[in-house]
Design an enzyme around this catalytic site. Structure first.
Site, PDB file in Angstrom:
ATOM      1  N   LYS A   1     -11.100  -5.238 -29.057  1.00 47.88           N
ATOM      2  CA  LYS A   1     -12.004  -4.479 -29.826  1.00 47.88           C
ATOM      3  C   LYS A   1     -11.690  -3.144 -29.933  1.00 47.88           C
ATOM      4  CE  LYS A   1     -14.725  -8.013 -31.523  1.00 47.88           C
ATOM      5  NZ  LYS A   1     -15.150  -8.155 -33.074  1.00 47.88           N
TER       6      LYS A   1
ATOM      7  N   LYS B   1     -13.716 -18.401 -40.310  1.00 49.90           N
ATOM      8  CA  LYS B   1     -14.865 -18.754 -39.385  1.00 49.90           C
ATOM      9  C   LYS B   1     -15.475 -20.024 -39.954  1.00 49.90           C
ATOM     10  CE  LYS B   1     -14.797 -14.177 -37.215  1.00 49.90           C
ATOM     11  NZ  LYS B   1     -15.743 -13.081 -36.757  1.00 49.90           N
TER      12      LYS B   1
END
Length: 344
Positions: free
Chosen positions: A97, A217
């Site tokens: 990230k 997802k």
């Protein structure tokens, strides 16, 4: 039966310090209904459809038994990033990230470089030269000029970047960045996540040639079968990623990864390790960088009554999730409404 759960996270993630949800039992097993708190009822409908699919229908037959997965590195300092890689159960791919907010302000490029360098050093130590990959996740935080500047620095810090996930917010920016990367000779692929998951038209990414890779997802997109249909229409390589669900939710992501005709990249499904507690006795944690594909009715995929994630749940939290389930169920035409009421 409905079971509310609650668990702290090991590290703050997506602005969260804990994860909550409601486990739903059906004829085939258990589904995990866990839309984020900032999602309204309309946005939560696909999450319920995915949970209903798992509980009532099960999943399509897989074409593979094991799925390679990446270790996920939140916006942490270099020493913690290194420790997470070393504890990553053999994962040879790391998703790092970057462009995260710290105390309300974007972190510096210097901090991003330090994190990526630490991850690269740890992967090299574990797997040797050329046997590992680093990918970045930006969550749409950069403009095109910012993306180019950061990617040149971070590519050098990593030695090589596999891809950058959602570097910019809009499809137009992603398409522009792909062209600029090609012109500059920087060999970094562009992956789209929010531009599919939150888009009115998820196919726009493909028609505008705005991505090389798509991230799917299961819960936010309405289930395994819905994702398989979307993947076929997009016609781009797929990475399956989690929405920080419990292991019961992760099993649906693994079912999707197991059923895809091709799986050229490691998937972002090794996220049970980010939860302090999980809802099953034997959480889905990677072994040698892989996770198993299990049917929805596998004995392993059942809540463990003694799990701390299921113990001591405040009545108010259970009531909140029951009320949300009823509202979203009314929108979805779901069988998980008042007639299945029994919360325990």
């Amino acid at each position: 039966m409905h079971l509310a759960y609650s668990t702290p996270l090991r590290t703050g993630f997506r602005g969260l310090t804990a994860r909550y949800g409601l486990l739903l039992q059906g004829a085939r097993g258990w589904g995990d209904f866990c839309p984020f708190a900032d999602y309204d009822d309309d946005a939560a409908v696909p999450w319920l459809l995915a949970a209903r699919e798992a509980a009532e229908e099960g999943w399509p037959a897989p074409v593979r038994d094991l799925v390679p997965v990446n270790v996920t590195i939140p916006a942490v300092g270099p020493s913690q990033a290194r420790a997470l890689v070393l504890a990553g159960a053999g994962c040879s791919t790391a998703k790092v990230k970057v462009a995260q907010l710290t105390a309300g302000r974007p972190e510096s490029l210097t901090a991003e470089v330090a994190r990526v360098e630490a991850v690269a050093e740890a992967l090299e130590e574990l797997h040797g030269s050329g046997n590992w990959r680093i990918r970045l996740d930006v969550n749409g935080a950069w403009s095109v000029p910012q993306a180019l500047r950061h990617l040149f620095e971070l590519h050098a810090a990593a030695g090589s970047l596999e891809y950058v996930e959602q570097p910019c917010a809009t499809v137009d920016e992603l398409a522009e960045l792909r062209l600029e990367l090609a012109r500059s000779g920087l060999p970094v692929l562009v992956a789209a996540d929010e531009s599919i998951r939150l888009a009115a038209d998820p196919l726009l990414v493909a028609s505008r040639r705005a991505a090389d890779v798509v991230v799917l997802k299961v819960a936010p997109l309405g289930g395994v079968r819905a994702c398989l249909q979307l993947a076929e229409r997009l016609g781009l390589p797929v990475v399956v990623s989690s929405a920080l669900e419990s292991s019961l939710g992760l099993a649906a992501g693994l079912a999707l990864a197991g059923a895809l005709p091709e799986l050229p990249f490691a998937c972002g499904l090794a996220t049970s390790q980010l939860l302090i507690n999980d809802v099953i006795a034997n959480p889905l944690l990677p072994t040698e960088g892989h996770l198993p594909v299990l049917p929805a009715d596998h004995p392993r995929l059942a809540p463990a009554p003694g799990s701390p994630a299921l113990q001591g749940i405040p009545a108010g939290l259970t009531r909140t999730w029951q009320e949300r389930l009823a509202r979203v169920g009314a929108l979805a035409g779901s069988p998980f409404g008042a007639e299945r009421g029994g919360a325990t």
